[in-house]
Design an enzyme around this catalytic site. Structure first.
Site, PDB file in Angstrom:
ATOM      1  N   SER A 269       0.833  -1.195   0.000  1.00 26.18           N
ATOM      2  CA  SER A 269       0.000   0.000   0.000  1.00 26.18           C
ATOM      3  C   SER A 269       0.874   1.253   0.000  1.00 26.18           C
ATOM      4  O   SER A 269       1.680   1.437  -0.892  1.00 26.18           O
ATOM      5  CB  SER A 269      -0.952  -0.034   1.192  1.00 26.18           C
ATOM      6  OG  SER A 269      -1.905   1.014   1.114  1.00 26.18           O
TER       7      SER A 269
ATOM      8  N   ASP B  69      -3.247   6.061  -3.957  1.00 25.98           N
ATOM      9  CA  ASP B  69      -2.042   5.468  -3.376  1.00 25.98           C
ATOM     10  C   ASP B  69      -1.492   4.386  -4.303  1.00 25.98           C
ATOM     11  O   ASP B  69      -2.109   4.069  -5.334  1.00 25.98           O
ATOM     12  CB  ASP B  69      -2.324   4.966  -1.959  1.00 25.98           C
ATOM     13  CG  ASP B  69      -3.206   3.733  -1.922  1.00 25.98           C
ATOM     14  OD1 ASP B  69      -3.927   3.477  -2.911  1.00 25.98           O
ATOM     15  OD2 ASP B  69      -3.194   3.016  -0.904  1.00 25.98           O
TER      16      ASP B  69
ATOM     17  N   ASP C 232      -1.309   1.127  -4.622  1.00 23.40           N
ATOM     18  CA  ASP C 232      -2.111   0.001  -5.112  1.00 23.40           C
ATOM     19  C   ASP C 232      -3.541   0.422  -5.441  1.00 23.40           C
ATOM     20  O   ASP C 232      -4.397  -0.415  -5.700  1.00 23.40           O
ATOM     21  CB  ASP C 232      -2.090  -1.161  -4.126  1.00 23.40           C
ATOM     22  CG  ASP C 232      -2.768  -0.849  -2.799  1.00 23.40           C
ATOM     23  OD1 ASP C 232      -2.646   0.303  -2.338  1.00 23.40           O
ATOM     24  OD2 ASP C 232      -3.412  -1.746  -2.227  1.00 23.40           O
TER      25      ASP C 232
ATOM     26  N   ASP D 134      -6.157   1.633  -3.888  1.00 23.58           N
ATOM     27  CA  ASP D 134      -7.373   1.354  -3.127  1.00 23.58           C
ATOM     28  C   ASP D 134      -7.777   2.540  -2.250  1.00 23.58           C
ATOM     29  O   ASP D 134      -8.845   2.517  -1.633  1.00 23.58           O
ATOM     30  CB  ASP D 134      -7.259   0.061  -2.309  1.00 23.58           C
ATOM     31  CG  ASP D 134      -6.163   0.090  -1.259  1.00 23.58           C
ATOM     32  OD1 ASP D 134      -5.416   1.095  -1.179  1.00 23.58           O
ATOM     33  OD2 ASP D 134      -6.039  -0.897  -0.508  1.00 23.58           O
TER      34      ASP D 134
END
Length: 574
Positions: A146, A304, A306, A308
């Site tokens: 993340s 961000d 990734d 999500d």
């Protein structure tokens, strides 16, 4: 084994990866560094595992990844029908070793005759959740850390519903992972051979296109007769995975005036243009704001690594831009969606939020006749609730958490910044037509429902010593609970570790109908609350605060009292 024995096992392993072997040699003169790398197994928790890259059992490397995959394969064998042919979907982000870890996942699964689908190039976490459902896979794996610093990577597991593992499944997988006795000797197959045999299949545009088709279904703009948009947008993917799907999604919804922060559109494991690739932190918007000022953008948004989590900034009326909090953006999006949702859908509809998310969402939901459901922190609990709705007459309308995670369409079962970006832009277009900014719309909501203000503080305590300090803080505050925050008395204490809510005035104890977790929440006078919890993914202890009053000034003063009390207590506890 003690850590020194474990270190020797690795140092003496003749087939140890060359790069890891070289790193071990460089660490040999630092006993503290070696101890931290080997004193424990990298924790595989309910959300998977996340850690610093490098050699050692407490690090992310090919061997700890293989151990995790071996445990997952052993779990699938006894718990998921048709697991070998259904296979496992795998995606990865822009971090160091992400693609390599994805391939290692396939090589271990192939040793169990389990097929793997891997995306051809980096893709967002929400696409992985969608891919599991679209492909009918038995499970999913996302290689990501993340928004952690560049030295981290991680391994997240998804079940056949496309959601993060609920607690019971997670515990079963964890037990299988922990049962793997030697991470160095996990069996793997050859990549070329499994590609030839079909046990490794690279996934291309088919899943992207299917996702984009579903993305159209969350739009309400057609109902407004709006196809083309005059909204001026700035977008930054912060060196991550969002660029491809976000740009295609905006195009198909008619948003054509999109200015990309080009320097941050390039995947970069160092995230070299930001201090942290986290849209929760305002510094991540520095370059986007510069571009916004040059292009006179109506809205700026960033995702961000990734993809999500979504952060949004809008014109502040003072010649610059204001970054919205996760609570503010979530409330605005929910209100916008409810304005365009028929009454009959709202009657059985549900808003799902976490226990540390603003109570303003509940107030807005009540206004529209929608019931609110609280879950523990973590989107896996929201995904689990959505799954439960399949057996009831309840309808999922929106899910969110204060940490910039949102979900609109349940074709994904995790937070989805691509979906949220589409709705945020539609919402900005809607209010622009009314002659308002999102800040204007937010001010109206405050006037209608009260001035809700929230804040989150975190204390980073790294390594073995830090983990012990975090536990000591929680133990101390449990043993000696705070009775007053500033001028506000504590009305009740909710201890999610014991699932008990204690009412202070009567000493009455009530059951909390949520899973157990190491969290304390203090319910205060004047619609205020404070929550304390160790992070599940970072070496941090987090404090959350929420207040509501009839004026912004009063709410700001209340928050200051709450934070002062908690910070003073934490400082005295470690």
């Amino acid at each position: 084994m003690n850590w020194k024995d474990t270190y020797q096992k690795w140092a003496n392993f003749s087939e140890l990866d060359v790069n890891l072997s070289e790193q071990l040699k460089q660490m040999v003169h630092s006993e503290k560094e070696l101890e931290d790398a080997f004193y424990k197994q990298l924790s595989f928790g309910t959300g998977g595992m996340r850690g610093i890259l490098g050699p050692g059992t407490n690090r992310m490397n090919v061997y700890t990844v293989r151990k995790a995959v071996e445990g997952l394969a052993n779990y699938l064998e006894g718990n998921v029908a048709g697991y070998q042919s259904r296979g496992v979907a795998v995606s990865y982000d822009s971090r160091y070793m992400s693609k390599e870890f994805a391939i290692e996942t396939a090589k271990v699964l192939a040793a169990h005759n389990i097929k793997t689908y891997i995306v051809e190039t980096l893709r967002p976490t929400p696409l992985l959740s969608f891919a599991v459902r679209h492909l009918g896979a038995a499970a999913g794996v996302m290689i990501t850390a993340s928004h952690n610093p560049p030295e981290y990577n991680g391994f997240k597991v998804y079940n056949e519903d496309g959601g993060q593992l609920p607690l019971a499944q997670a515990e079963a997988v964890i037990s299988k992972v922990n049962a793997v006795s030697n991470e160095l000797t996990v069996a793997v197959e050859n990549q070329t051979q499994i590609e030839k045999s079909g046990l490794l299949e690279w996934v291309g545009e088919e899943v992207d296109n299917a996702y984009l088709d579903k993305l159209k279904t969350i739009s309400v703009r057609k109902a407004d007769g709006q196809i083309k948009s005059d909204l001026n947008i700035v977008f930054t993917p912060l060196h991550g995975t969002a660029y491809h799907l976000v740009m295609l999604g905006l195009k198909q919804l008619g948003f054509t005036s999109v200015h990309v922060v080009e320097e941050q559109a390039v995947p970069d494991p160092e995230f070299s243009t930001v201090t942290s690739p986290n849209p929760e932190e305002h510094q991540a918007f520095t370059m986007a704001i510069e571009k916004g000022l040059k292009t006179d953008a109506d809205i700026l948004f960033g995702t961000d690594p990734d993809a999500d989590r979504l952060g949004v900034a809008v014109k502040d009326g003072k010649g610059s831009y204001q970054v919205l909090s996760g609570n503010q953006l979530g409330t605005l999006m929910f209100d916008y969606l409810m304005r365009h949702t028929p009454v009959e859908k709202r009657n059985n509809g549900r808003l799902i939020k976490t226990i540390v998310t603003s109570e303003m969402g509940r107030a807005v939901a009540s206004h529209y006749g929608v019931e609110t459901i609280d879950t523990l922190t973590g989107f896996k609990f929201i995904g689990e609730k959505i799954k439960q709705f399949e057996t009831t007459d309840e309808l999922f309308l929106f899910g969110y958490e204060e940490s910039y995670g949102y979900l609109i369409g349940d074709f994904v079962r995790d937070k989805d910044a691509v979906q949220a970006a589409m709705v945020a832009c539609e919402m900005a277009q809607y209010w622009k037509k009314q002659g308002k900014t999102l800040l204007d719309a937010l001010e109206t909501l405050y006037e209608e429902h009260g001035f809700f203000i929230e804040q989150m503080d975190s204390l980073t305590l790294k390594g073995k010593d830090g983990a012990e300090q975090i536990q000591a803080i929680m133990k101390d505050i449990r043993a000696n609970p705070i009775k007053q925050f500033g001028e506000l008395n504590v009305v009740a204490v909710e201890d999610y570790k014991t699932s008990e809510r204690t009412v202070i005035a009567t000493s009455e104890v009530e059951a909390i109908e949520l899973p157990k977790e190491n969290v304390l929440k203090f319910i205060l006078e004047k619609n205020s609350w404070v929550c304390l919890r160790p992070s599940g993914t970072e070496p941090k202890i987090k404090s959350y605060y929420g207040v509501c009053s009839q004026s912004k000034e009063e709410s700001q003063a209340l928050v200051k009292q709450l934070t002062g009390t908690m910070q003073s207590r934490i400082n005295s506890s470690h």
